[in-house]
Scaffold this motif. Sequence first.
Motif, PDB file in Angstrom:
ATOM      1  N   TYR A 104      -7.986 -10.978   7.451  1.00 59.46           N
ATOM      2  CA  TYR A 104      -7.884  -9.533   7.683  1.00 59.46           C
ATOM      3  C   TYR A 104      -9.259  -8.913   7.971  1.00 59.46           C
ATOM      4  O   TYR A 104      -9.381  -8.053   8.845  1.00 59.46           O
ATOM      5  N   GLU A 105     -10.280  -9.344   7.262  1.00 54.40           N
ATOM      6  CA  GLU A 105     -11.625  -8.799   7.498  1.00 54.40           C
ATOM      7  C   GLU A 105     -12.102  -9.093   8.917  1.00 54.40           C
ATOM      8  O   GLU A 105     -12.711  -8.228   9.565  1.00 54.40           O
ATOM      9  N   ARG A 106     -11.829 -10.292   9.418  1.00 54.00           N
ATOM     10  CA  ARG A 106     -12.227 -10.640  10.792  1.00 54.00           C
ATOM     11  C   ARG A 106     -11.584  -9.713  11.814  1.00 54.00           C
ATOM     12  O   ARG A 106     -12.109  -9.513  12.903  1.00 54.00           O
ATOM     13  N   LEU A 107     -10.432  -9.154  11.484  1.00 54.56           N
ATOM     14  CA  LEU A 107      -9.729  -8.260  12.400  1.00 54.56           C
ATOM     15  C   LEU A 107     -10.039  -6.784  12.137  1.00 54.56           C
ATOM     16  O   LEU A 107      -9.386  -5.904  12.686  1.00 54.56           O
ATOM     17  N   GLY A 108     -11.028  -6.527  11.291  1.00 57.54           N
ATOM     18  CA  GLY A 108     -11.481  -5.160  11.099  1.00 57.54           C
ATOM     19  C   GLY A 108     -10.920  -4.438   9.891  1.00 57.54           C
ATOM     20  O   GLY A 108     -11.130  -3.235   9.729  1.00 57.54           O
ATOM     21  N   PHE A 109     -10.216  -5.142   9.024  1.00 57.68           N
ATOM     22  CA  PHE A 109      -9.679  -4.529   7.813  1.00 57.68           C
ATOM     23  C   PHE A 109     -10.779  -4.429   6.757  1.00 57.68           C
ATOM     24  O   PHE A 109     -11.653  -5.284   6.671  1.00 57.68           O
ATOM     25  N   THR A 110     -10.704  -3.383   5.959  1.00 59.07           N
ATOM     26  CA  THR A 110     -11.619  -3.166   4.839  1.00 59.07           C
ATOM     27  C   THR A 110     -10.853  -3.395   3.549  1.00 59.07           C
ATOM     28  O   THR A 110      -9.705  -2.940   3.416  1.00 59.07           O
ATOM     29  N   ILE A 111     -11.472  -4.087   2.607  1.00 56.29           N
ATOM     30  CA  ILE A 111     -10.827  -4.327   1.314  1.00 56.29           C
ATOM     31  C   ILE A 111     -11.231  -3.219   0.346  1.00 56.29           C
ATOM     32  O   ILE A 111     -12.378  -2.778   0.346  1.00 56.29           O
ATOM     33  N   TYR A 112     -10.273  -2.770  -0.450  1.00 53.75           N
ATOM     34  CA  TYR A 112     -10.496  -1.706  -1.435  1.00 53.75           C
ATOM     35  C   TYR A 112     -10.308  -2.304  -2.833  1.00 53.75           C
ATOM     36  O   TYR A 112      -9.257  -2.155  -3.446  1.00 53.75           O
ATOM     37  N   LYS A 113     -11.347  -2.962  -3.324  1.00 57.23           N
ATOM     38  CA  LYS A 113     -11.276  -3.599  -4.633  1.00 57.23           C
ATOM     39  C   LYS A 113     -11.294  -2.595  -5.774  1.00 57.23           C
ATOM     40  O   LYS A 113     -10.937  -2.929  -6.895  1.00 57.23           O
ATOM     41  N   ASP A 114     -11.699  -1.373  -5.482  1.00 60.59           N
ATOM     42  CA  ASP A 114     -11.784  -0.357  -6.532  1.00 60.59           C
ATOM     43  C   ASP A 114     -10.465   0.366  -6.782  1.00 60.59           C
ATOM     44  O   ASP A 114     -10.390   1.243  -7.631  1.00 60.59           O
ATOM     45  N   ILE A 115      -9.419  -0.026  -6.072  1.00 61.63           N
ATOM     46  CA  ILE A 115      -8.095   0.537  -6.332  1.00 61.63           C
ATOM     47  C   ILE A 115      -7.349  -0.417  -7.261  1.00 61.63           C
ATOM     48  O   ILE A 115      -7.158  -1.588  -6.931  1.00 61.63           O
ATOM     49  N   ASP A 116      -6.959   0.077  -8.409  1.00 63.78           N
ATOM     50  CA  ASP A 116      -6.175  -0.712  -9.366  1.00 63.78           C
ATOM     51  C   ASP A 116      -4.720  -0.637  -8.910  1.00 63.78           C
ATOM     52  O   ASP A 116      -4.072   0.395  -9.059  1.00 63.78           O
ATOM     53  N   TYR A 117      -4.212  -1.744  -8.340  1.00 62.02           N
ATOM     54  CA  TYR A 117      -2.921  -1.725  -7.646  1.00 62.02           C
ATOM     55  C   TYR A 117      -2.060  -2.896  -8.089  1.00 62.02           C
ATOM     56  O   TYR A 117      -2.497  -4.053  -8.045  1.00 62.02           O
ATOM     57  N   THR A 118      -0.846  -2.596  -8.492  1.00 64.04           N
ATOM     58  CA  THR A 118       0.136  -3.616  -8.862  1.00 64.04           C
ATOM     59  C   THR A 118       1.483  -3.198  -8.301  1.00 64.04           C
ATOM     60  O   THR A 118       1.884  -2.036  -8.426  1.00 64.04           O
ATOM     61  N   ILE A 119       2.174  -4.141  -7.676  1.00 60.10           N
ATOM     62  CA  ILE A 119       3.520  -3.872  -7.169  1.00 60.10           C
ATOM     63  C   ILE A 119       4.441  -4.973  -7.698  1.00 60.10           C
ATOM     64  O   ILE A 119       4.121  -6.155  -7.589  1.00 60.10           O
TER      65      ILE A 119
END
Length: 184
Positions: A126-141
Motif C-alpha cells: 500500500y505504501e508503494r502505491l501512495g497510501f499513508t499509514i495511521y499508526k496513531d489511530i487505535d482501531y479495532t473491527i
Amino acid sequence: MIRKLELNELDKLYKNHIKKDFPPMERPPCFVIKNNIKKNVQEGFIYVNEDIELGYVITSKSEDSILLFLFAIFNGNRGNGAGTEFLREIIKYYNNKKAIIAEVERPEDAKSYEGKIMCEKRILFYERLGFTIYKDIDYTIFGIPMYLMAYSNENLAKEDIVRYIKAIYGVTLSKQFQNMLKIK
C-alpha cells in the motif's frame, strides 16, 4: 481493466474465493454483502487482464470516502504485479473521493513470523502505491486490531480518517454490529 461485479456473480465469488481468502471474522455472510450492494453502500469489481479474471475487490463507500473492504488477487496470480495494477485502476475509478482507506493487520500482533512478514509486505504494498499509514489511530473491527491506511490527494489528519471510517461503517454495518467498531 476493471469491470463491475454483477450481483448474480457474488454467490460464486463468495464460495470459490472470498471464503478461502478471508477468515470468518473478517468477512460477513454473503447475504450481507448482497444487501449492501443493493443499498448502494458497497460495490464489487473484478480485475481482468487479457480476458483472464485475476482478482476482486468489494468496496464500502460513504459520500466522501471508500474502504477496500475485501481486496484479493486470485491464487496463482499473486506476486506478478496484478495487485498493483488492480489497485491503480481502483484509485482512478474513485478519483472523486477524498480518501481510499485500507485496513491492514498489525505486524506486531501476528501469531507467527510468517504472519508478521505477510503483514509487513501488505503495508509496503500500500505504501508503494501512495497510501499513508495511521499508526496513531487505535482501531479495532470485530475484535481484530488493525492499522488504517489511506490514499488521498489531500493531506489528511487523523480526525479525517476517523470520521471517514465511522461514516463508512455507519452505513454498512447494521445497528446490532455497530459496537464492533472501536476507534479513537
